[in-house]
Design an enzyme around this catalytic site. Structure first.
Site, PDB file in Angstrom:
ATOM      1  N   PRO A 135       0.814  -1.221   0.000  1.00  0.00           N
ATOM      2  CA  PRO A 135       0.000   0.000   0.000  1.00  0.00           C
ATOM      3  C   PRO A 135       0.842   1.264   0.000  1.00  0.00           C
ATOM      4  O   PRO A 135       0.346   2.339  -0.370  1.00  0.00           O
ATOM      5  CB  PRO A 135      -0.825  -0.124   1.292  1.00  0.00           C
ATOM      6  CG  PRO A 135      -0.018  -1.024   2.169  1.00  0.00           C
ATOM      7  CD  PRO A 135       0.620  -2.010   1.234  1.00  0.00           C
ATOM      8  N   GLU A 136       2.113   1.154   0.375  1.00  0.00           N
ATOM      9  CA  GLU A 136       2.972   2.340   0.431  1.00  0.00           C
ATOM     10  C   GLU A 136       3.378   2.851  -0.942  1.00  0.00           C
ATOM     11  O   GLU A 136       4.042   3.895  -1.050  1.00  0.00           O
ATOM     12  CB  GLU A 136       4.217   2.041   1.280  1.00  0.00           C
ATOM     13  CG  GLU A 136       5.326   1.256   0.589  1.00  0.00           C
ATOM     14  CD  GLU A 136       5.125  -0.245   0.557  1.00  0.00           C
ATOM     15  OE1 GLU A 136       6.115  -0.981   0.394  1.00  0.00           O
ATOM     16  OE2 GLU A 136       3.954  -0.703   0.669  1.00  0.00           O
ATOM     17  N   PHE A 137       2.975   2.145  -2.011  1.00  0.00           N
ATOM     18  CA  PHE A 137       3.406   2.568  -3.348  1.00  0.00           C
ATOM     19  C   PHE A 137       2.881   3.957  -3.707  1.00  0.00           C
ATOM     20  O   PHE A 137       3.422   4.625  -4.590  1.00  0.00           O
ATOM     21  CB  PHE A 137       2.973   1.542  -4.404  1.00  0.00           C
ATOM     22  CG  PHE A 137       1.606   1.762  -4.985  1.00  0.00           C
ATOM     23  CD1 PHE A 137       1.460   2.305  -6.262  1.00  0.00           C
ATOM     24  CD2 PHE A 137       0.454   1.424  -4.281  1.00  0.00           C
ATOM     25  CE1 PHE A 137       0.199   2.505  -6.817  1.00  0.00           C
ATOM     26  CE2 PHE A 137      -0.802   1.627  -4.814  1.00  0.00           C
ATOM     27  CZ  PHE A 137      -0.936   2.176  -6.088  1.00  0.00           C
TER      28      PHE A 137
END
Length: 226
Positions: A135-137
């Site tokens: 999700p940190e992308f």
């Protein structure tokens, strides 16, 4: 058992279980957690009796990744930012260049940096309750190289560039999960594999693991370069 509140270490003859023990925070990998686990791993690596290590998380999460509150602190505190990235670099270097086999007992969701931990291990035993995603992308760098080495460029690009969430069955299908088991069988299955590993002499395991590290082509340097 370890006295450190953030990590628990249990010896089983020639192998050990190292448990990330911060369940109230979904085993988020704060600087303190990373340092505690890396210290535990270093102590085991220095022990000539250690042939294998199983890495898992306490509670229902394997790990939700790096502690986002610390990134917010780092924006305002240059000294802490330096500490944070030095810790991250040490963390990935420890996992990627570990001298004996690492088995990830993925007992639940492995997200962001938690996903990376599983990928940096040599074998992954995965619970049917596990999910994997980056999700940190949308707001930070994603560790790409170790995932590509396992599942190939096409799949790794999709997971790192889209943040796609995959379940345990999909992880097994693409070769990310070596074993897919019920939640209450994760640790027992990892133990079976660890005992299998320990049938070999330590010097042979160390030499083979060195080949694994060398042939991966991954330089365990700065986190943001991985």
């Amino acid at each position: 058992m370890s006295d450190d509140a953030l990590v628990q270490v249990e010896r089983h003859g020639h192998w050990s279980t190292v448990t990330i023990d911060r369940p109230a925070k979904r085993n988020a990998l704060s600087v303190a957690v990373r340092e505690a686990v890396a210290d535990a791993l270093d102590r085991l690596a220095a022990d000539d009796e250690t042939k294998c290590v199983v890495l898992t998380g306490a509670g229902e999460f394997f790990s939700a990744g790096f502690d986002l509150a610390e990134f917010e602190r780092a924006f305002a505190d240059e000294d802490f930012a330096t500490q944070l990235w030095a810790s991250a670099d040490r963390w990935h270097r420890t996992l990627l260049s570990y001298p004996v086999p690492l088995i990830a007992a993925v007992n639940g969701p492995a997200l962001a940096g938690g996903f990376d931990v599983a990928v940096c291990c040599d074998v992954r035993v995965v619970s049917t309750t596990a999910t994997f995603s980056h999700p940190e992308f949308t707001f930070g760098d994603v560790v790409y190289g170790p995932l590509r080495e396992l599942v190939g460029g096409s799949i790794a690009r999709e997971l790192c560039l889209t943040g796609k969430k995959i379940d345990a069955a999909e992880a097994h299908r693409i070769g990310l999960a070596n074993e897919l088991v019920a939640p209450d069988e994760v640790l027992s299955t990892a133990a079976i594999i660890a005992e299998r590993v320990c049938a070999a002499p330590r010097d042979l395991l160390v030499r083979t693991k060195a080949k694994v590290v060398r042939c991966s082509g991954i330089e365990p340097g700065a986190t943001l370069d991985l």
